[in-house]
Write an enzyme that holds these catalytic residues in place. Sequence first.
Site, PDB file in Angstrom:
ATOM      1  N   GLU A 186       4.452 -11.495  -5.588  1.00  0.00           N
ATOM      2  CA  GLU A 186       3.338 -11.710  -6.804  1.00  0.00           C
ATOM      3  C   GLU A 186       3.415 -11.233  -8.124  1.00  0.00           C
ATOM      4  O   GLU A 186       2.751 -11.679  -9.111  1.00  0.00           O
ATOM      5  CB  GLU A 186       1.924 -11.078  -6.287  1.00  0.00           C
ATOM      6  CG  GLU A 186       2.223  -9.580  -6.248  1.00  0.00           C
ATOM      7  CD  GLU A 186       2.629  -8.823  -4.862  1.00  0.00           C
ATOM      8  OE1 GLU A 186       2.221  -7.838  -4.521  1.00  0.00           O
ATOM      9  OE2 GLU A 186       3.426  -9.572  -4.466  1.00  0.00           O
ATOM     10  N   VAL A 195     -19.148 -15.145 -22.576  1.00  0.00           N
ATOM     11  CA  VAL A 195     -18.733 -16.244 -21.702  1.00  0.00           C
ATOM     12  C   VAL A 195     -19.464 -15.988 -20.217  1.00  0.00           C
ATOM     13  O   VAL A 195     -19.762 -17.068 -19.602  1.00  0.00           O
ATOM     14  CB  VAL A 195     -17.205 -16.541 -21.670  1.00  0.00           C
ATOM     15  CG1 VAL A 195     -16.456 -15.595 -20.976  1.00  0.00           C
ATOM     16  CG2 VAL A 195     -17.095 -18.030 -21.162  1.00  0.00           C
ATOM     17  N   ASP A 196     -19.324 -15.033 -19.767  1.00  0.00           N
ATOM     18  CA  ASP A 196     -19.828 -14.495 -18.405  1.00  0.00           C
ATOM     19  C   ASP A 196     -21.285 -14.902 -18.365  1.00  0.00           C
ATOM     20  O   ASP A 196     -21.655 -15.638 -17.201  1.00  0.00           O
ATOM     21  CB  ASP A 196     -19.520 -13.102 -17.998  1.00  0.00           C
ATOM     22  CG  ASP A 196     -18.014 -12.780 -18.244  1.00  0.00           C
ATOM     23  OD1 ASP A 196     -17.133 -13.702 -18.340  1.00  0.00           O
ATOM     24  OD2 ASP A 196     -17.873 -11.460 -18.336  1.00  0.00           O
ATOM     25  N   SER A 197     -22.193 -14.434 -19.000  1.00  0.00           N
ATOM     26  CA  SER A 197     -23.512 -14.757 -18.845  1.00  0.00           C
ATOM     27  C   SER A 197     -23.741 -16.030 -19.367  1.00  0.00           C
ATOM     28  O   SER A 197     -24.759 -16.720 -18.712  1.00  0.00           O
ATOM     29  CB  SER A 197     -24.346 -13.652 -19.707  1.00  0.00           C
ATOM     30  OG  SER A 197     -23.886 -13.886 -21.162  1.00  0.00           O
ATOM     31  N   ALA A 198     -23.090 -16.702 -20.344  1.00  0.00           N
ATOM     32  CA  ALA A 198     -23.396 -18.003 -20.601  1.00  0.00           C
ATOM     33  C   ALA A 198     -23.069 -19.132 -19.429  1.00  0.00           C
ATOM     34  O   ALA A 198     -23.770 -19.829 -19.181  1.00  0.00           O
ATOM     35  CB  ALA A 198     -22.518 -18.442 -21.768  1.00  0.00           C
ATOM     36  N   LYS A 214     -11.737 -13.748 -15.458  1.00  0.00           N
ATOM     37  CA  LYS A 214     -11.987 -14.175 -16.597  1.00  0.00           C
ATOM     38  C   LYS A 214     -11.516 -15.331 -17.168  1.00  0.00           C
ATOM     39  O   LYS A 214     -12.186 -16.236 -17.448  1.00  0.00           O
ATOM     40  CB  LYS A 214     -11.785 -12.898 -17.947  1.00  0.00           C
ATOM     41  CG  LYS A 214     -12.123 -13.364 -19.361  1.00  0.00           C
ATOM     42  CD  LYS A 214     -13.715 -13.365 -19.416  1.00  0.00           C
ATOM     43  CE  LYS A 214     -14.284 -11.887 -19.597  1.00  0.00           C
ATOM     44  NZ  LYS A 214     -15.466 -11.706 -20.063  1.00  0.00           N
ATOM     45  N   HIS A 244       7.854  -8.000  -3.435  1.00  0.00           N
ATOM     46  CA  HIS A 244       6.578  -8.238  -3.981  1.00  0.00           C
ATOM     47  C   HIS A 244       6.933  -9.548  -4.639  1.00  0.00           C
ATOM     48  O   HIS A 244       7.252  -9.705  -5.577  1.00  0.00           O
ATOM     49  CB  HIS A 244       6.015  -7.361  -4.830  1.00  0.00           C
ATOM     50  CG  HIS A 244       5.738  -6.229  -4.121  1.00  0.00           C
ATOM     51  ND1 HIS A 244       4.230  -5.824  -3.961  1.00  0.00           N
ATOM     52  CD2 HIS A 244       6.085  -4.852  -3.881  1.00  0.00           C
ATOM     53  CE1 HIS A 244       4.078  -4.646  -3.323  1.00  0.00           C
ATOM     54  NE2 HIS A 244       5.281  -4.135  -3.223  1.00  0.00           N
ATOM     55  N   GLY A 288       0.854  -1.205  -0.192  1.00  0.00           N
ATOM     56  CA  GLY A 288      -0.043  -0.058   0.000  1.00  0.00           C
ATOM     57  C   GLY A 288       0.590   1.316   0.247  1.00  0.00           C
ATOM     58  O   GLY A 288       2.081   1.010   0.220  1.00  0.00           O
ATOM     59  N   CYS A 336       5.530  -6.177   1.739  1.00  0.00           N
ATOM     60  CA  CYS A 336       5.952  -4.743   1.679  1.00  0.00           C
ATOM     61  C   CYS A 336       5.150  -3.948   2.618  1.00  0.00           C
ATOM     62  O   CYS A 336       5.373  -4.048   3.784  1.00  0.00           O
ATOM     63  CB  CYS A 336       5.310  -4.067   0.145  1.00  0.00           C
ATOM     64  SG  CYS A 336       6.285  -2.439   0.000  1.00  0.00           S
ATOM     65  N   TYR A 337       4.165  -2.842   2.539  1.00  0.00           N
ATOM     66  CA  TYR A 337       3.358  -2.377   3.506  1.00  0.00           C
ATOM     67  C   TYR A 337       2.957  -3.149   4.440  1.00  0.00           C
ATOM     68  O   TYR A 337       2.992  -2.925   5.731  1.00  0.00           O
ATOM     69  CB  TYR A 337       2.483  -1.462   2.724  1.00  0.00           C
ATOM     70  CG  TYR A 337       1.409  -0.769   3.829  1.00  0.00           C
ATOM     71  CD1 TYR A 337       1.981   0.566   4.451  1.00  0.00           C
ATOM     72  CD2 TYR A 337       0.177  -1.035   4.317  1.00  0.00           C
ATOM     73  CE1 TYR A 337       1.394   1.333   5.437  1.00  0.00           C
ATOM     74  CE2 TYR A 337      -0.417  -0.395   5.374  1.00  0.00           C
ATOM     75  CZ  TYR A 337       0.051   0.715   6.083  1.00  0.00           C
ATOM     76  OH  TYR A 337      -0.590   1.711   6.802  1.00  0.00           O
TER      77      TYR A 337
END
Length: 555
Positions: free
Chosen positions: A213, A268-271, A411, A211, A97, A124-125
């Site tokens: 990540e 794809v999201d709504s499907a 996604k 970091h 942060g 980190c923070y």
Amino acid sequence: MVTQQPSPSRRVATSDDIEVSTYLEIAKEKEGQGSERKDETQRVAEGIVIIDFGSQYSHLIARRVRELKVYSEVVPHDSTWQEVEPINPRGVILSGGPASVYDKGAPLAPSWVYEKKTPVLGICYGMQVLAHQLGGKVVPGLKREYGHAVLHQNISGSPVFEGLETSIPVWMSHGDQIQELPPGFRALAYTDNSPIAVMGSDGKMFGLQFHPEVAHTPQGKSILENFLYRICGCSGTWTPDSFVTNAIQRIREQVGQGRVICALSGGVDSAVTATLIQRAVGDQLTCIFVNNGLLRREEAERVQRTFHGNLNMDLIYVDASERFLARLEGIIDPEEKRKAIGEVFIRVFEDAAAELSDADFLAQGTLYPDVIESKTSESGAAAKIKTHHNVGGLPKDMKLKLVEPLRYLFKDEIRGVGEALGLPEEIVYRQPFPGPGLAIRVLGEVTPEKLEILRACDWIVIDEIKGANLYHNLWQTFAVLTDARSVGVMGDYRTYGYVVAIRAVSSDDAMTADWARLPYDVLARISSRIVNEVPQVNRVVYDITSKPPGTIEWE
């Protein structure tokens, strides 16, 4: 540059038997004031809670943990135990942060992080928060440390470094440093600029000044894996198949005997959302596909063919294009466009629900980046980037209850769920298309004329990208109709036409993206076809902006 002296840290007894300090008592009193989470919060067998202190990398931590088959979720720094308990935390990660822990009002970890005695990893923070709250001392560094550094272990045998070399490259981004360790902690590694770059305690609390990540720390994923499996004891049950099983059960519990209408867009999201609900409650689901007048060429027909043919769903088609375009008349601000579209969508679905007479729920394919960028109560300290029509654009007086089974997925995770559900490839790997449609690709006021110009340009872009076999290698490819005009010459005559921008990006999750290095011959064909086939356009430009600093969409 911070010049004030750091405030004195409050001390606690030991890291293994933590005494509640003055700060922890105050934090505990405030825990009931945290923001409420969604009712459909993930309930999983095991999870990692990521406390967000406003880092630009918080979402990356969540992604890396999930890639290691452990569910994770980013929550605000003032979240209560009651709010995170459904995640079944096996451990806690404190994010980075921009603040300094000794500043007045700096965000700190809630008391339950220490009281529950689950393993903690501060990044980190987050490492400085651990040190500050547990009795150490954090001060401004003599030199800032940004970019690559080499980390050297000074104590062997720590589980966080299992399987790694004694010296590894890491990515640093900090100006403060730990001067005194908290009681019960010892320094595990250092860099040239940070004498305490890693600290740890026997109580399974660790701090990393770098970091892990980010891709710039090559062994960072191994460090996170050590924390998850060697320190937290995770078993790695987070898979697309396990998500499907859990999501279906949650939908059944939420919906009961109610009727659900699902906003189906063709993506794809709504499907995936519709398929999960269909498997959970069967014929209690009715899908509604709304033509908002902001779709691409032939899209309404293509979506209906796909969903009738492949998914055999109860699908109602509603043509509300005039209603949407009337609402957008005169609006040029992107935020107002999104909110207007979100409101009309809900009203259209409410009208459809009234005709069904017994609809109780509205399902939509909201995903995690929508939540993060819209700055809801769940996205905590993060800044609002844009209001997604299905999150911040929803009217407060909407009557239907929301069902959003994908709300905490990225996604690529949704695509994995789509494959697990057996959805056809043309749906699973369709490039994302924004919910507000072409409205946010027409800069300025949206008019029927501008939409037709953009549809023609967009058709050419996609046709050429598919013809070059690039479609599935790119995250998104599209055209933008700018509000600019330029002088040109065509057939010895002066023209004054629109400028169209082409956008193509590569990405994993839409949270960050890089502009695609399309072959010059492909760009040349796109440009040539647009200026020859779309008479209102006489200039084509290519957008070479990454995200950040830009967003993928222009509006």
